[in-house]
Design a protein around this motif. Sequence first.
Motif, PDB file in Angstrom:
ATOM      1  N   LEU A 211      47.524 -34.397  -0.456  1.00 33.32           N
ATOM      2  CA  LEU A 211      48.467 -35.370  -1.017  1.00 33.32           C
ATOM      3  C   LEU A 211      49.854 -35.184  -0.406  1.00 33.32           C
ATOM      4  O   LEU A 211      50.512 -36.149  -0.015  1.00 33.32           O
ATOM      5  CB  LEU A 211      48.533 -35.202  -2.539  1.00 33.32           C
ATOM      6  N   THR A 212      50.278 -33.925  -0.321  1.00 36.68           N
ATOM      7  CA  THR A 212      51.604 -33.641   0.249  1.00 36.68           C
ATOM      8  C   THR A 212      51.714 -34.199   1.669  1.00 36.68           C
ATOM      9  O   THR A 212      52.765 -34.690   2.074  1.00 36.68           O
ATOM     10  CB  THR A 212      51.844 -32.124   0.270  1.00 36.68           C
ATOM     11  N   LEU A 213      50.619 -34.111   2.402  1.00 38.37           N
ATOM     12  CA  LEU A 213      50.662 -34.488   3.809  1.00 38.37           C
ATOM     13  C   LEU A 213      50.216 -35.930   4.057  1.00 38.37           C
ATOM     14  O   LEU A 213      50.170 -36.375   5.193  1.00 38.37           O
ATOM     15  CB  LEU A 213      49.788 -33.530   4.622  1.00 38.37           C
ATOM     16  N   ALA A 214      49.855 -36.639   2.976  1.00 39.48           N
ATOM     17  CA  ALA A 214      49.390 -38.016   3.155  1.00 39.48           C
ATOM     18  C   ALA A 214      50.541 -38.987   2.958  1.00 39.48           C
ATOM     19  O   ALA A 214      50.452 -39.916   2.190  1.00 39.48           O
ATOM     20  CB  ALA A 214      48.272 -38.324   2.153  1.00 39.48           C
ATOM     21  N   TRP A 215      51.633 -38.722   3.664  1.00 43.11           N
ATOM     22  CA  TRP A 215      52.820 -39.523   3.409  1.00 43.11           C
ATOM     23  C   TRP A 215      52.714 -40.927   3.982  1.00 43.11           C
ATOM     24  O   TRP A 215      53.376 -41.843   3.556  1.00 43.11           O
ATOM     25  CB  TRP A 215      54.054 -38.832   3.983  1.00 43.11           C
ATOM     26  N   ASP A 216      51.888 -41.045   5.012  1.00 42.99           N
ATOM     27  CA  ASP A 216      52.025 -42.255   5.804  1.00 42.99           C
ATOM     28  C   ASP A 216      51.044 -43.324   5.361  1.00 42.99           C
ATOM     29  O   ASP A 216      49.930 -43.408   5.826  1.00 42.99           O
ATOM     30  CB  ASP A 216      51.806 -41.928   7.283  1.00 42.99           C
ATOM     31  N   ASP A 217      51.482 -44.155   4.444  1.00 41.27           N
ATOM     32  CA  ASP A 217      50.702 -45.319   4.065  1.00 41.27           C
ATOM     33  C   ASP A 217      51.572 -46.535   4.351  1.00 41.27           C
ATOM     34  O   ASP A 217      52.407 -46.921   3.538  1.00 41.27           O
ATOM     35  CB  ASP A 217      50.331 -45.250   2.585  1.00 41.27           C
ATOM     36  N   PRO A 218      51.419 -47.105   5.540  1.00 40.08           N
ATOM     37  CA  PRO A 218      52.350 -48.162   5.942  1.00 40.08           C
ATOM     38  C   PRO A 218      52.180 -49.456   5.174  1.00 40.08           C
ATOM     39  O   PRO A 218      53.027 -50.347   5.273  1.00 40.08           O
ATOM     40  CB  PRO A 218      52.034 -48.362   7.428  1.00 40.08           C
ATOM     41  N   THR A 219      51.115 -49.562   4.370  1.00 37.66           N
ATOM     42  CA  THR A 219      50.871 -50.827   3.683  1.00 37.66           C
ATOM     43  C   THR A 219      52.055 -51.229   2.813  1.00 37.66           C
ATOM     44  O   THR A 219      52.537 -52.362   2.888  1.00 37.66           O
ATOM     45  CB  THR A 219      49.609 -50.699   2.793  1.00 37.66           C
ATOM     46  N   ALA A 220      52.503 -50.319   1.984  1.00 40.61           N
ATOM     47  CA  ALA A 220      53.573 -50.651   1.049  1.00 40.61           C
ATOM     48  C   ALA A 220      54.862 -50.991   1.779  1.00 40.61           C
ATOM     49  O   ALA A 220      55.558 -51.958   1.438  1.00 40.61           O
ATOM     50  CB  ALA A 220      53.794 -49.483   0.100  1.00 40.61           C
ATOM     51  N   THR A 221      55.172 -50.210   2.802  1.00 40.68           N
ATOM     52  CA  THR A 221      56.397 -50.448   3.569  1.00 40.68           C
ATOM     53  C   THR A 221      56.373 -51.847   4.193  1.00 40.68           C
ATOM     54  O   THR A 221      57.350 -52.599   4.127  1.00 40.68           O
ATOM     55  CB  THR A 221      56.525 -49.387   4.679  1.00 40.68           C
ATOM     56  N   LYS A 222      55.235 -52.186   4.770  1.00 34.37           N
ATOM     57  CA  LYS A 222      55.171 -53.473   5.459  1.00 34.37           C
ATOM     58  C   LYS A 222      55.159 -54.639   4.477  1.00 34.37           C
ATOM     59  O   LYS A 222      55.743 -55.693   4.750  1.00 34.37           O
ATOM     60  CB  LYS A 222      53.937 -53.501   6.367  1.00 34.37           C
TER      61      LYS A 222
END
Lengths: 840, 120
Positions: A211-222
Amino acid sequence: MPSSPPTFRPSDLPTFRLVLAAIVLGLLCYFGARGVGVVPPLGPFLDPANGVWALARNAELPERSRAQIPGLSAPAEVLYDDRGVPHIFAATEEDAWRAEGYVVARDRLFQLELQSRAASGTLSELLGERALEVDRTDRRRGFPWAAERGMAALDSSSLIARAARAYAEGVNAWIDRLTPGALPLEYRLLNARPARWRPIDTFYLYLQMALTLAWDDPTATKLQARSMVGAAATEALFPLNSPIQEPIQPNGAGAPRYDFVRPFPPPGRPDSAALVAVRERESLDLALGWTPGRPGDGDAIGSNNWVVAPGRTAAGAALLAGDPHLELSLPSVWYEVHLHVDGALDVAGVTFPGAPGVIIGFNRDVGWSFTNTGADVRDHYEEQVDDVAQPTRYRLDGGWQPLEIRVETVRGRDGSILAVDTVRFTRRGPLVQQGNRWLSLRWTAFESKGPGEDFLRLDRARNVAEWLDGWKDYVAAAQNGVVADRSGTIAIRSTGKYPLRPGDHRGDELRDGSTSSSDWAGFLPVEAYPFARDPAQGFLASANQQPVDPQANSNYFGANWYSPWRALRINQLLRADSTVTPDAMRRFQGDVRSARAAAFVPLLLAAARRDTALAPPAARLAEWDLSYTVENRGAALFDATMSALAPLVWDELILPERLADTSARPTVVPEEAILLELAADSLSVWWDDRRTALVEGRDAILAEALRRGYARALREYGPPDGDGWRWDRVHQANVYHLLRIPALSALEVPVQGGPSTLTPSPGRGTHGPSWRMVVELGSEVRGWAVYPGGQSGNPASSRYLDRLPGWVAGQLDTVLFPARPGDLPAGRVRSRLTLTGVDR
Amino acid sequence: MRRTGLSFLLLVAAFAVAAPLGWWTVPLVGALWGVLRPAFPRPILAAALAALAGWVVWLVIGFIVASDALVRIAARAAAIMQLPSPLFLLITLLFPALLGWSSAALACGLANLLAPRRHR
C-alpha cells in the motif's frame, strides 16, 4: 529522667487529617491506576522496579544471556556487534528465522505490533477509539480478507509458510519471557500488553508495504484534470510517457532524450462526465484510504539504486548502491541483521520488522537493492448490483454472481465493540458504495500467493541468474531490483505483476464491471519486463523514473511518471566516472546538486534579465551552485520561486471557486518535467494567468514567480545575507517516533539535500534516505551502510539514535560479515546470546 | 535510638523489597505500618520517608547499573509528560512518599477510631 518512646494518641490524628489522608490516598490510587488524557497510569509508570525507570536497566544488551525458543532444532549463537547488529549462527534456516524473530522482538516489539495492527484493522484494540476510522478503512480496503485468503491458500510446506511460522515462534518466545521491567515504553504509555505474533501478521506487513508503495494510480489525477481542462489537455499534462527519457533499461542513447516535440493543446472545456466520476473516485479513495495524489511531498517516497560493472570501477569489482527513500521513523522502518546457516544461507542487510529473512542486502556472492517502479496496478470497476442499499449479488455477463459478504467487527481496548461493518467483495476485490453506484477494486497486491517468499529466495541466490530467477513470480509492489555478483555480472529488472488490460491496455480509466471482457486477461510475461544485463555503458541506475523507453517497449506500466531529476543526476555522475570507488558511491548517495535546479534556474535568469527590480534575486540565483548544502543561501530562494510558479502556470487547474484566492493551489499539478517541456513554447496559452488582465507569456510568469519567491523569502527568512537563508535554517529532517511523540522523535535535524536531489529531503522533511548501502562484490564481499536511528526501540538505549549523526554526515559504517562466530573481532562483540530449544 | 533506626531501615527494606510486586505495595506496606502503630517518633512521616527511600534504592541500583540510560530515560519520560527532568524525578519520589504518608495516616487513624480504648 529517662524519656519513654512516644506513643500514638488519637488527638494526633484529628478528623481533618484523616479526611485529608483519605482524599490524598484516593487521588493517588486513582491516578496511580488510571491514566488521564496522555498521562499514563502513574503507579506502574513511575514504579522504580518495573516502571519506566526499569527501561534503563534493560537498555543495553547483557554481555551474555541465554534463552529458549520452542521448536529450535539446535542451539543458535547470536553475537551482537558494536553497531547493535545481531549475527545469527543457526543450524537450519528455520532456526535462523526463529532467532531473527526473537532478536527483532527483543529490540522492536512495539513496532512489530503497531505495524501489523495498522494493516489488519485492529489498531483500536491497542490505541482505542481514535484509531477506529483507520481500522474501518483497512477492513473496507480488504486487508483482513486478502490476508486470510492468502493464508488459507498457502501451501504449509512453502518457504514463506515455514519462515512465517518460525519467525512467529521466535517473536512469541521473547514475549513469553518478557519481564515487566523490559516492557517497551509505548506499552506503558498506552497501558497495554503485547499481543502474540501470528504468521498472518507477516502477510499484513507485506500488504502494508504494498500500500505504501502503490502511490501511482493515475486514474484519479487524470479524471480530476479532465473535469477542468478536458481530455486532450489532460493527455498532454499527464502523459503516458515522460518527456525526458533516461530510462532504467538503457536505450543506448548514452544521454537523456528530451521529447519536447508536442504542441500543448489549449485548455479544453470541462468534462462534466469526468467531474461526476472524479467526485465518485474521490469518495472511493476516501473510503479505501488511498492518499489522493502522491504520499509525502514530491518524490518523497522514492528510492535510488545503481550498480557499476567491474570495467568502470577502480578495483575491478562490481559496486552496488541501494538507497530506499521512505518515511523516516524512530525506530527505523528497517532492522539490520546477519543470518548464517552453514551451506544454506549467509546474508546480511536489512529487513522490515515482521518480515523473515533479509529484504535488501548481500550474501557471499550477490548484492541487491530495490527502488519502487510506481507501476499502475490498481483498477476500478463500476458494478451493477441487485439492491443499491443492501446488495447481495452483482451482475456479470448477463447473470448474477453472489457477493462475498464479511461482517467486520472493530473492537476497542477493552474488547467492547466500536463498530460493525458489512464489507462486500466481488471476484475482483472490495466493493464500495458511492452514492447510488458501487465500485470495485482490483489490485495486484491481493493476488499475491505467499508474499515475501521471493525475498527469501533472493537471500540464497549464488549469482545474478539465480537472483533474477528467484523473484520472477514476484507480485507487488513492483520493484526495480538491481543486482551484482562476484563474477562481475550486473543487472536490473522492474519486477512485479503488470496486468494485461483489454482494449487500449491502459489502467487509467474506470471500467465497466458488468462484463468479464473488462477483466485483466492475465499478466505481462517476465520477458516483457523492463530489464538490462551487463549493458555496454557499464552501469545501471534507477530512481523511480519511467522504467523503459516507450520506443523500445510499448507495454503499459503506468503513467504520469516522476520527473527524472534524480535519474538524470546519477546517470550524469556515473557517465563521468570510469574508476568508481566505494567512497565515490557513498558520495553519489549524498550528492546534493539539483538537476531540477539546473533545468529551471537558467530559464528564471533569462526571464529576469529585462526587469531591473529582479536584479537582486537573479544575482542570488546566479551565484548559487545549484547544490542543497546546509550553508548555501540560494536553495531557499529557488524553492520559494518554484513553489510560487506552479499556481501561476497551472491556474487552469485551480478550482473555479478558489481562483480569487491568491494562495489557492492547483488541485492536481503536472510533473515539473511537463513544465520544462512547456517552457520550450514560450507563447503557449498555458503560460497566461487567467486571473490578470494581461496575456502573459513564459518569461512574464517566470519573472513573476521569482518576484513572489523573493518576496516570500525576504518575509520568512529575513535579509538574504543573514543566516535565515541558510538551507539548514529553512529546512530540516523530522524523524518522528511511530506514535509521533515529539519527546521520542528527532526533530529539526539539519540535513543536506532538498527536493529531488540524490539525497532527498523534500517538504516537511519526514521522508528521505531510509537505508544507504554500498556493496563491493570483489573476491570478498564488503558492505557499508547506515540508516537514521538505531537498532533498539528502547529510548533509554544508546542504540536508539546512535546512527543518526553518521546518517546526517553522509557517512557509512562498515558492515561486519563474519563467516563464523570466531571471525567477529572480539573487541567488536558487545553481547552474546545463546538460544536453545525448549527441553521436553 | 538504635532501635528506631533499625525499625526505619526495616520499613525502608519492606518498601524496597515489595516494590517489584507493584506500586500498590506502597499503600499496603504503609497501611500495615499504620495499623501496627509502632512506638516510633513521627511514625506517619517515617512511613512517607521510608516509602520514598524504598524507591530510591531501586533508582540507585538503576543508576549503578546503567547511569547513562537512566539519565536518557528520565529526560525522555519527562519530556513526554512535558516536565523538566528534575521535576519528573521529584514526582517519582513524591508519589511513594505521599502514598506512604496517606496510607499510614489513614490506617493509623482508622485503627485508633476502631480501638480507641486501647490507648486510654
